[in-house]
Every structure is written in structure tokens, then in C-alpha cells.
Design a protein around this motif. Structure first.
Motif, PDB file in Angstrom:
ATOM      1  N   ASP A 130      43.006  62.433  14.721  1.00 49.21           N
ATOM      2  CA  ASP A 130      43.620  62.867  16.097  1.00 49.21           C
ATOM      3  C   ASP A 130      43.753  61.871  17.010  1.00 49.21           C
ATOM      4  N   TYR A 152      47.718  61.087  15.086  1.00 49.78           N
ATOM      5  CA  TYR A 152      48.145  62.515  15.116  1.00 49.78           C
ATOM      6  C   TYR A 152      48.089  63.109  13.795  1.00 49.78           C
ATOM      7  N   THR A 188      50.445  73.851  14.242  1.00 49.21           N
ATOM      8  CA  THR A 188      51.154  73.607  15.316  1.00 49.21           C
ATOM      9  C   THR A 188      51.421  72.110  16.009  1.00 49.21           C
ATOM     10  N   GLY A 218      50.905  68.991  17.864  1.00 45.97           N
ATOM     11  CA  GLY A 218      50.417  68.842  19.270  1.00 45.97           C
ATOM     12  C   GLY A 218      50.571  67.289  19.790  1.00 45.97           C
ATOM     13  N   ALA A 219      50.776  66.515  18.893  1.00 45.80           N
ATOM     14  CA  ALA A 219      50.861  64.992  19.171  1.00 45.80           C
ATOM     15  C   ALA A 219      51.706  64.336  18.135  1.00 45.80           C
ATOM     16  N   TRP A 254      54.796  60.599  21.342  1.00 49.19           N
ATOM     17  CA  TRP A 254      55.133  62.050  22.123  1.00 49.19           C
ATOM     18  C   TRP A 254      55.579  61.791  23.469  1.00 49.19           C
TER      19      TRP A 254
END
Ligand code: SF4
Ligand code: SF4
Lengths: 225, 511
Positions: free
Chosen positions: B97, B100, B134, B136-137, B141
Motif C-alpha cells: 500500500d 499501490y 476501487t 485509490g493510489a 497519482w
């Protein structure tokens, strides 16, 4: 030949042969595969609890077993004083329990975290299940058949030496209770699975790191000569 | 003196247009594989920003690079014993995370959806689990500072900047950013090599390329944490660490790395630098403010007869010495002193160099001038542009991209290293502008040039190599003669008529 001989007199040799032969083959011809794949990148928190507990628990408990194998007399002498016996047993039980919990955490994590599941093979699960059974039967043995550190030098040490010196005496285990036999058989099973699974990474423990120079420079040209 | 050659890359940041072509070329060539989807051996960051992986410069957290304390140089990550102790869990490892979760789209939905009122859509799915997700990064980004001011505000390089200056950076209509393309720096004192418990990473003596021996890599992941630039990546599918290989198979066949070759802005230069391998520890063990100097000191003059003799003694052939003499890197780095390594304070002695950007410049000067003339808002100045630049030359601290910020990136916070570079760049720009647009050079421009420490010839050479170089001038690659090296490994005639040198194992993880 009865079951006892088959499981504890013959199977250990199959397991050991596989462990040595296949590991050697894998090291020479499949060096890329000799390693345990880490999933820390994919999930960290549960790995921390599981991995630390399982690894250190197992390493220390195995060292205990090894000690009993190499120094049975010393162990008995140590146990001559009850306080020391209790201390040893409690420590061993604690470590075993720690490893058990850690293995459970790892297995649960592998099953429930989608990312880790995606990076797992069947063998990864099998190894964890075998270790879980090993730790479980070990803890049960320590709880119900006290005191292991007393009878291990009398029964298991001669048995293991008999196997290692190629004069197997499986009859030594004949009258032991189920959980102890299970624990022993599970051990041989782990030995047999060792070269086919991520367990091989045990031989890669990089102790050389303590000695090597910080930097490594390689001459491709000179290497070739 | 132990002379070795290093193949290095130089990034002329003024020319980077942030198009990511380099990243895509690299991805297509090397990391378009299972387990490597999230890796960008080459990535381009918008600065100020937090980069990729997010916040990689935060060494308190990721513990990359070396620390110099009480005369000792230690890995920030671990001592040898600690390294072994942490084999089972490496607390400084970034998680997925922090990069990504890689994703693609389920394009088949577009064809298989049943007929209905709505347009079918291809939903995003994770490239790891295959499940819908979804996004998100991503690795860029915050491209062009889009979306959120949060990324820019969290840039660790803003440390030590005046709050007022920081506020100016993100002012509406005054917003400023630059691009920072990054690859592995193929360091002289690599932390990744030092941190690997298995000793799987090594530096090639011939050209300095740092490589992971995938057979020796045992997935301890220490290199990932130890590299302060976060340029080693862990492949979750094969269980091996991977990193930029400087396209060595291309180099060995006389081609520039794919990122450099495909670069749209032609910002990248490749060339040989000679360095003194004996003095590497010495160079890494000086106080922060002397780091750049000490690193440049061990880069040797390829025209010095003594150096040439020592290079020959080390087995460097004429071709390599000639390449070092023609190297654009040597000119930018040592002769003109226009280029600096990224974050020298990490003490890995990074060997990729950057010419700091001059481009996003004039605004605050412009604004100050406007204010002094009683003009607010967006009114253009009626000063001729040339004068404006002279204003800037004398007030570089007012440049739109704060000098402190550039100093934090390229000079361990030492502004005195950035200012002369910007002055030189600006002086050349003024000179050439007057020459080509204003029909003649003024006294003032010549004075500025002299003040920047450049001669007319140097200015011309800088201008030519910056704006008009041919492919051969940008990439001066040494002759590797790998075909001869292969002869030593294997007898090529023995394999005559065959398709290769034998069986190569597929890189699949062990059970
Ligand atoms: S930048 Fe490259 S050579 Fe330097 S420490 Fe990181 S991975 Fe190693
Ligand atoms: S291809 Fe060149 S110009 Fe484009 S982002 Fe990469 S380095 Fe910059």
C-alpha cells in the motif's frame, strides 16, 4: 513387519534420503527455487505476530530437542533439582505454545487475506498444517505426559541415535501413547516434505553475513577465467 | 589509486516534460510480468510531492542509506547481528500500500455483458487477487500536482523552508512544480548490497551496474528497506528482489538504456566516469556539507596521464578510456560542475547525476517587480524579458522553485552548491538569447557570464550539448566486447548450430 516398524524404522530412512538427495539436487540444479517466498509485502501486521512467534518458538524448541539428543546426561543432571525441572518444562511449554499460536495466526492469515491467498501454493498450506499438528501434538505431549525432559533422554535419545547410526530400534516407541507417536511420525513427515517445500529455506540461514565485507564487487571478466 | 570505470546517466531536469515515456519503455521491457506489476524501475515524480513509493525520502520510517556517526559509517537499517535477528520480519519494509495495488480493467465485460439500457463498463480489478477493487493510489497519482495539495505539502524536502516560501509554492496562479525522473543510482557505496544477508547483490567492477543474483536471493527483503531511494522491489510472485539493471544487455550491445533511448525531452545522457575505488570509504565518511565535494573528488580526470596509466593497469582498454574522455557526464559533472547526485546525504554515493532545473523561475521576481511598480494581479511587466532575467540573476533566492528546496534534493541542504549552477545555466541562457533573438550580446550579458565563471567557449559548449546534441553525443557508450567475454565462459564453436548456450530455468518460485 508391523506398522510400528514401518512408520518408525523404515519411513525415517525414506524421509532422510529424500531430504538429503532432493535438497542437494535442488541446490545444484534449481538454485532459484531454494528459498521461502515472503508475503510481507502483501500483508504486514498479522505476519509480524505470526512469523515472529512461529519462527522463534520453533527454533528454540528445536534447540531444546537437539540439546536432549546431544547431552542427555546433562539434561538429567539439570533436572535433578525440581525447581530447575519446572523452570525448563515451563519454558519449553511456553515456547511450544508460542509457536503453536504463531502457526495458527499464519495459517489463518494465509487463508483469509485475499492478497496472500493469491500468492500461495498448496504446499504452503500443507507445510503450515504439518507444523501446526507438530506444535499441537508437542504441546499436548508436554501437558499430559510429564515430564518430557525426564523421559526423552531415556526413550527418544536412544531411538533417534539408533536411527542416525543405521541400527533402527523402532520397538522403543512401541508402547508410547498415541500423541507422542503422532508427534514423532509428524516430524519424519516434515523431514520428507522438507525438500519439496518452502521448508528448504532452513538451509539458507545466512550466517555468512556476520563475516562478509559490506560491499561485493564482481569482475565479470575475471570470473569468467 | 584503483581506477575503475562507471557507466552513469545524467538527467537534465530543465528539459524533462514529465511525459512518463521513459517509465513505459522500462515497464514494457522489464516489469510487465506477474509479481512485477507494481514495480517502476524508472518512475517520474512531480515535485514538490511525496513520490513513489509514497514518502520514500522519510528515512525515519524506511531506514534507508548510511549514517555517519563518531567516525563510523553504519547502515541505518541494521547491524549485522540485527540483520539476522530480523530475518523473520523486517520492520522497515514498505508494504504494497506504500506503493499501490496494481490494477487492470475487466475488458471482457464490454463484450459479454447482456443487452440492456446502460452502456457496459469494464470494472477495475486487482492484478494480484483478480477481485474487483476501487483504485485509490498509483505511482503518479499526484502528477502535475493534480487532485490534492496534500502530496506537495508532505514533501520532506520542504523541511527548513520559510513557511512564507512554502505557501508561495502552492499559491493559486503561482503554483510551481518540476519533474524528477528516477532510476536506481547504481551507487558506489550501495546500501542494498551491504544489507543483503545472503550477499546476493553485487556491483559489477567493469561498469558499476548493481545487480541482484536471483539464484542467491533468498527473499529476506533487507535490500528493499536499505536502499534509501527505494529502488529495489520485491516480486511477490517469484519471491525474489528485483531492481533496475541499467539495461545492461542493451549497454553490452552498444545501445543506451531503454528509458534514455526513448526519452522524449532528450534529457538523458550516458557516459563513462573514471573513479578511484580505493577512496570510496573516504568519500562517504565526511560531514554532510562536504559530501558532494568528496564524491566529485574521487571522480578522476580521464586526460591525466597518471590516471590513464593506472586505468590501463586495472585492465581498462583504450576504447573505455576514450569513452571516458568523450563522456558528456564528465563534462557536466566535473568540467562545468553543473550536475549533482540526488540526496547525497544518504551516503550511498549515487552515480546518476542531475542538472537542477532552472525553468520554473521568474514568478516571485516578476511579482516583486510588479508590486514595486504598483501593478498587482496578472498584468505583464513592461520590462523587457532580458532585464527580468538579470533581476533574477542577482536575486536567485527569489526564484520560483526555492533554492533551499533544490538544495534539499541535490546538495544535502547546501544552497551554496545550487546557486553557482543556476547562475551558470542562467548566464548561458541570457547569452544565447541575446545572440539569437536580440541580434547581439550586451556588455551586461558578458559580465554576467564572467561572474558565473564561464568563458564564451564553455558557454557555447554547454549550450550545444544541452540543446543540440546528436544521439552519439548524448550517449557515449564504451565498447563492452561482451562477445569476447562469452568466449571465455563457453566455447562458442561448441554451441555452433544451436539456438543458444543451453537450458535456462524459468524463474518460477519454489514450492
Ligand atoms: S539506488 Fe540502486 S545501488 Fe543505490 S542503494 Fe538503491 S538499489 Fe542499491
Ligand atoms: S521520457 Fe524523458 S522527458 Fe519524458 S518524463 Fe521521462 S525523463 Fe522526462
Amino acid at each position: 513387519m508391523n506398522w510400528n516398524t514401518l512408520l518408525f524404522g523404515v519411513f525415517p530412512y525414506i524421509a532422510l534420503t529424500l531430504a538429503v538427495g532432493v535438497t542437494a539436487y535442488r541446490m545444484v540444479y534449481r538454485p532459484f527455487s531454494v528459498s521461502a517466498q515472503s508475503s510481507q509485502l502483501l500483508e504486514q501486521k498479522r505476519l509480524f505476530f505470526g512469523s515472529t512467534a512461529m519462527h522463534w518458538g520453533l527454533v528454540l524448541v528445536l534447540l531444546g530437542h537437539l540439546l536432549a539428543l546431544l547431552l542427555p546426561k546433562g539434561l538429567l543432571l539439570w533436572n535433578a533439582v525440581p525447581v530447575r525441572l519446572y523452570l525448563l518444562e515451563i519454558t519449553g511449554l511456553g515456547l511450544g505454545f508460542w509457536a503453536l499460536v504463531g502457526t495458527y495466526v499464519l495459517l489463518a492469515r494465509r487463508i483469509s487475506v485475499a492478497r496472500v491467498r493469491a500468492a500461495s501454493t498448496g504446499m504452503d498450506y500443507l507445510v503450515l498444517v504439518l507444523i501446526l499438528l507438530s506444535a499441537l501434538s508437542g504441546v499436548l505431549t508436554a501437558l499430559f505426559y510429564r515430564y518430557g525432559s525426564f523421559w526423552f533422554p531415556a526413550v527418544m535419545t536412544p531411538y533417534l541415535w539408533s536411527v542416525l547410526t543405521l541400527q533402527p530400534r523402532p520397538e522403543l516407541l512401541l508402547d508410547l501413547p498415541f500423541w507422542i507417536k503422532f508427534h514423532v511420525f509428524n516430524f519424519w513427515l516434515l523431514v520428507a516434505v522438507f525438500p519439496f517445500s518452502r521448508l528448504v529455506h532452513v538451509i539458507t540461514v545466512p550466517l555468512g553475513y556476520l563475516l562478509r565485507p559490506w560491499q561485493i564487487v564482481v569482475w565479470v571478466r575475471k570470473l569468467a577465467r | 589509486m584503483k581506477v575503475r570505470a562507471h557507466v552513469s546517466m545524467l538527467f537534465h531536469l530543465d528539459k524533462c516534460i514529465g511525459c512518463h515515456t521513459c517509465s513505459i519503455a522500462c515497464k514494457n521491457l522489464w516489469t510487465d510480468r506477474k509479481g512485477a506489476e507494481y514495480m517502476w524501475w524508472n518512475n517520474v515524480e512531480t515535485r514538490p510531492g511525496t513520490g513513489y513509493p509514497t514518502g520514500w525520502e522519510d528515512q525515519e520510517r524506511f531506514r534507508g542509506g548510511w549514517e555517519y556517526k563518531d567516525g563510523h559509517l553504519d547502515l541505518r537499517l541494521h547491524s549485522r547481528a540485527q540483520g539476522l535477528f530480523r530475518l523473520f520480519f523486517n520492520p522497515a519494509l514498505p508494504s504494497l500500500d506504500d506503493y499501490y495495488e496494481p490494477y487492470t480493467f475487466r475488458y471482457s465485460d464490454l463484450f459479454t455483458s447482456p443487452e440492456g439500457e446502460d452502456q457496459p463498463t469494464a470494472i477495475p480489478i486487482s492484478m494480484i487477487t483478480g477481485e474487483p477493487m476501487t483504485p485509490g493510489a498509483g505511482p503518479n497519482w499526484d502528477d502535475d500536482l493534480s487532485g490534492s495539495p496534500l502530496y506537495a505539502a508532505n514533501d520532506p524536502n520542504l523541511k527548513g523552508l520559510d513557511p512564507e516560501v512554502q505557501a508561495q509554492l502552492s499559491e493559486i496562479e503561482g503554483v510551481v512544480f518540476q519533474y524528477l525522473p528516477r532510476i536506481c543510482n547504481h551507487c558506489l557505496n550501495p546500501a542494498c548490497v551491504a544489507a543483503c544477508p545472503s550477499g546476493a547483490i553485487y556491483k559489477r567492477a567493469e561498469d558499476g551496474v548493481v545487480l541482484v543474483n536471483e539464484n542467491k536471493c533468498k527473499a529476506w527483503r533487507m535490500c528493499v528497506a536499505a536502499c534509501p531511494y527505494k529502488k529495489v522491489y520485491y516480486n511477490w510472485a517469484t519471491g525474489k528482489s528485483e531492481k533496475c539493471i541499467l539495461c545492461f544487455p542493451r549497454l553490452e550491445t552498444g545501445q543506451a538504456p531503454a528509458c534514455a533511448h526513448s526519452c522524449v525531452g532528450r534529457i538523458r545522457y550516458m557516459g563513462v566516469l573514471l573513479y578511484d575505488a580505493d577512496r570510496i570509504p573516504e568519500a562517504a565518511m565526511v560531514p554532510d556539507e562536504r559530501l558532494v565535494e568528496s564524491q566529485l573528488d574521487i571522480i578522476l580526470d580521464p586526460f591525466d596521464p597518471e590516471v590513464i596509466a593506472a586505468a590501463r593497469a586495472e585492465g581498462l582498454d583504450e576504447g573505455w578510456i576514450k569513452a571516458a574522455q568523450n563522456s558528456p557526464l564528465y563534462k557536466f559533472v566535473k568540467v562545468w560542475r553543473l550536475a549533482l547526485p540526488l540526496h547525497p546525504e544518504y551516503r550511498t554515493l549515487a552515480m546518476m547525476f542531475y542538472v537542477p532545473p532552472l525553468s520554473p523561475v521568474v514568478a516571485t521576481v516578476e511579482k516583486a517587480l510588479r508590486a514595486s511598480q504598483g501593478n498587482g494581479g496578472l498584468v505583464r511587466l513592461d520590462l523587457p524579458e532580458s532585464n527580468l532575467d538579470f533581476e533574477l540573476y542577482d536575486n536567485l533566492e527569489k526564484a520560483r522553485m526555492p533554492v533551499e528546496y533544490l538544495a534539499n534534493l541535490f546538495a544535502a541542504g547546501k544552497k551554496e552548491l545550487i546557486v553557482p549552477i543556476l547562475k551558470k545555466l542562467l548566464a548561458v541562457r541570457l547569452l544565447k538569447r541575446q545572440e539569437s533573438l536580440e541580434g547581439g550580446v550586451t556588455e551586461k550579458a558578458l559580465r554576467v557570464l564572467a561572474d558565473a565563471g564561464l568563458t564564451l567557449e564553455e558557454a557555447e559548449a554547454i549550450y550545444r550539448l544541452t540543446t543540440l546534441p546528436t544521439l552519439e553525443e548524448r550517449f557515449v557508450l564504451p565498447p563492452y566486447h561482451r562477445e569476447m567475454a562469452a568466449e571465455v565462459w563457453k566455447d562458442p564453436l561448441a554451441a555452433k548450430g544451436e539456438a543458444g548456450f543451453g537450458y535456462v530455468q524459468p524463474p518460477v518460485r519454489g514450492e
